[in-house]
Design a protein around this motif. Structure first.
Motif, PDB file in Angstrom:
ATOM      1  N   TYR A 214     -21.217  36.093  64.715  1.00 41.78           N
ATOM      2  CA  TYR A 214     -21.552  35.514  63.409  1.00 41.78           C
ATOM      3  C   TYR A 214     -20.583  36.102  62.380  1.00 41.78           C
ATOM      4  N   ASN A 215     -19.701  35.252  61.872  1.00 35.33           N
ATOM      5  CA  ASN A 215     -18.538  35.698  61.110  1.00 35.33           C
ATOM      6  C   ASN A 215     -18.693  35.390  59.625  1.00 35.33           C
ATOM      7  N   THR A 216     -18.763  36.463  58.834  1.00 32.32           N
ATOM      8  CA  THR A 216     -18.713  36.319  57.383  1.00 32.32           C
ATOM      9  C   THR A 216     -17.273  36.382  56.894  1.00 32.32           C
ATOM     10  N   SER A 217     -16.525  37.363  57.377  1.00 26.43           N
ATOM     11  CA  SER A 217     -15.105  37.467  57.041  1.00 26.43           C
ATOM     12  C   SER A 217     -14.462  38.473  57.989  1.00 26.43           C
ATOM     13  N   PRO A 241     -21.689  32.465  56.088  1.00 26.19           N
ATOM     14  CA  PRO A 241     -21.311  32.756  54.692  1.00 26.19           C
ATOM     15  C   PRO A 241     -22.494  33.260  53.863  1.00 26.19           C
ATOM     16  N   ILE A 242     -23.163  34.303  54.335  1.00 22.99           N
ATOM     17  CA  ILE A 242     -24.340  34.816  53.646  1.00 22.99           C
ATOM     18  C   ILE A 242     -23.985  35.327  52.252  1.00 22.99           C
ATOM     19  N   PHE A 264     -26.334  42.132  55.926  1.00 23.59           N
ATOM     20  CA  PHE A 264     -25.718  40.806  56.047  1.00 23.59           C
ATOM     21  C   PHE A 264     -26.605  39.812  56.803  1.00 23.59           C
ATOM     22  N   GLY A 265     -27.930  39.959  56.661  1.00 27.40           N
ATOM     23  CA  GLY A 265     -28.837  39.018  57.326  1.00 27.40           C
ATOM     24  C   GLY A 265     -28.880  39.190  58.822  1.00 27.40           C
ATOM     25  N   GLN A 266     -28.794  40.421  59.308  1.00 22.68           N
ATOM     26  CA  GLN A 266     -28.685  40.683  60.740  1.00 22.68           C
ATOM     27  C   GLN A 266     -29.874  40.165  61.532  1.00 22.68           C
TER      28      GLN A 266
END
Length: 447
Positions: A214-217, A241-242, A264-266
């Motif tokens: 799960y990729n935010t950046s 994109p949380i 990060f919403g894990q």
């Protein structure tokens, strides 16, 4: 007499006028009828049902402070058919109603939603939440939407989620696509390409078929590497994109780190990955990229889990003990004959051979998880919150986690440090495999 004749004439005239009006209304209903028939309006809407289908991994729920992630068919809980994984603002939870698109036809009724907040929220304002919905009778549901009011006429303005894991007789009989899936719940801001390449190749050697990230950046070098893995099909990148919706915390406890939502919403991504993998993977491994679940008496995960499953047939959750392997347990560490990947950012996991032996009499020892996804309803980071079977703690001499964190204290008592070179048992395959993937991604510098 004349008065009676006048009254009779007025009555006849009035009757004629009423008759003419009735004929006009029946003949031209669309022009004169102002009260619509509810069922007819629903049928008219259903022709374009659904109009707005979300293709995002995070979708704001209209008229609320909540976020929707994904919807899955899940009939393991009595009286419910669909589970929507969400992130809800805890102080703003209100009754919700489920509306379905039934094979192109809008459902004529809504059903009351059941809202289940995960027990673990670590004090943050937003928490991972499951919304359970019951599908109305005679509805072959393909999409679902949530309403704050049970008013189906407003359906065209709603955002619809596709319902995944649809059940068919063929799917039930089909063999699982994967034996082992690893779920990496969060990737943000890192560029540690070397560590990722080594860890992913180690997973592959241990029998893992798919890694979901799960990729935010991430940094440019790591992005090139992961794109190469994605094209191959070994890695599945899920956009996360949380940070565009909330202020995610970089820590696990609100009182210490602040922010809107835990790390990060894990918890949302861990639960989403379980349901994403439910119909395609026999086992799901829930841990971080700096952790490797390592068998010590088997060459891979397959014989280990076959043995454990045979010994514990009712178990669907297996707890794996975490052990920390810092890079430098002493002030100085001697460099052994390990390979160096010049110019590739990230550390070399093969240097992490010093293990801290935990003090089992006084320290809490965290676990990570291997689960059968169909036997899990809700999970946290270190334990399963709701399950349908039993759980088993794997003895650490049989299997434990090699945890190589980026930062750890430098000095530990000598009696608590052991040398463990288990990773080196795979180096003859691991090193050339890592070289190959780095070269394929254009990251390996010429000698």
């Amino acid at each position: 007499m004349d008065e009676w004749k006048k009254l009779r004439g007025k009555f006849i005239f009035l009757s004629i006028v009423i008759f003419i009006l009735m004929v006009v209304i029946v003949t031209f209903p669309a022009k004169y009828r102002t009260i619509p028939k509810p069922i007819r309006n629903l049928r008219q809407v259903s022709k374009s049902c659904p109009q707005q289908i979300t293709h995002q991994t995070i979708t704001p729920l209209k008229n609320t402070k909540h976020l929707l992630v994904s919807a899955y068919m899940d009939q393991r809980v009595k009286d419910f058919d669909v589970r929507i994984i969400s992130i809800f603002r805890r102080d703003s939870i209100q009754p919700l109603h489920c509306l379905f698109c039934c094979a192109g036809q809008l459902s004529h009724t809504t059903t009351q939603a059941k809202i289940k907040e995960l027990a673990d929220n670590f004090g943050f304002p937003f928490a991972t939440t499951n919304v359970l919905c019951q599908i109305p009778q005679n509805c072959s549901a393909t999409h679902v939407s949530l309403l704050t009011q049970p008013d189906s006429v407003k359906a065209p303005a709603q955002i619809w989620l596709p319902i995944r894991n649809q059940k068919t007789s063929e799917k039930e009989e089909k063999k699982m696509q994967f034996d082992f899936t690893v779920c990496i719940s969060n990737l943000f801001e890192f560029n540690n390409a070397l560590q990722y390449a080594q860890t992913l190749e180690m997973y592959r050697l241990l029998g893992v078929d798919r890694v979901v990230i799960y990729n935010t950046s991430c940094g440019p070098d790591l992005d090139r590497l992961l794109q190469s893995y994605s094209q191959e099909g070994f890695v599945e990148m899920v956009p996360w994109p949380i940070n565009q919706h909330l202020n995610p915390s970089r820590g696990w406890l609100f009182s210490q780190y602040g922010g809107d939502v835990h790390y990060f919403g894990q918890l949302a991504t861990l639960n989403e990955c379980i349901y994403r993998s439910m119909d395609r993977s026999r086992y799901v491994l829930l841990h971080d990229i700096d952790e490797i679940i390592m068998p010590y008496q088997h060459d891979s995960l397959t014989p280990l889990m076959d043995m454990l499953q045979q010994q514990h047939p009712k178990a669907g959750v297996f707890l794996v003990e975490n052990h920390i392997y810092p890079k430098k347990p002493f002030e100085k560490s001697e460099k052994g004959p390990l390979p160096k990947w010049r110019g590739v950012p990230g550390f070399n996991i093969l240097e992490h051979i010093y293990k801290w032996e935990p003090d089992r009499t006084s320290e809490y020892h965290p676990y990570k998880l291997i689960v059968q996804p169909r036997m899990v309803e809700q999970t946290s980071v270190h334990l399963v919150l709701e399950k349908f079977g039993e759980q088993f703690k794997i003895p650490p001499e049989l299997c434990h986690i090699i945890h190589s964190p980026l930062s750890t204290p430098m000095v530990q008592p000598l009696e608590r440090i052991q040398v463990d070179t288990r990773l080196w048992d795979f180096s003859h395959k691991l090193i050339p495999n890592v070289n190959s993937v780095l070269r394929r991604a254009g990251l390996l510098q010429p000698r």
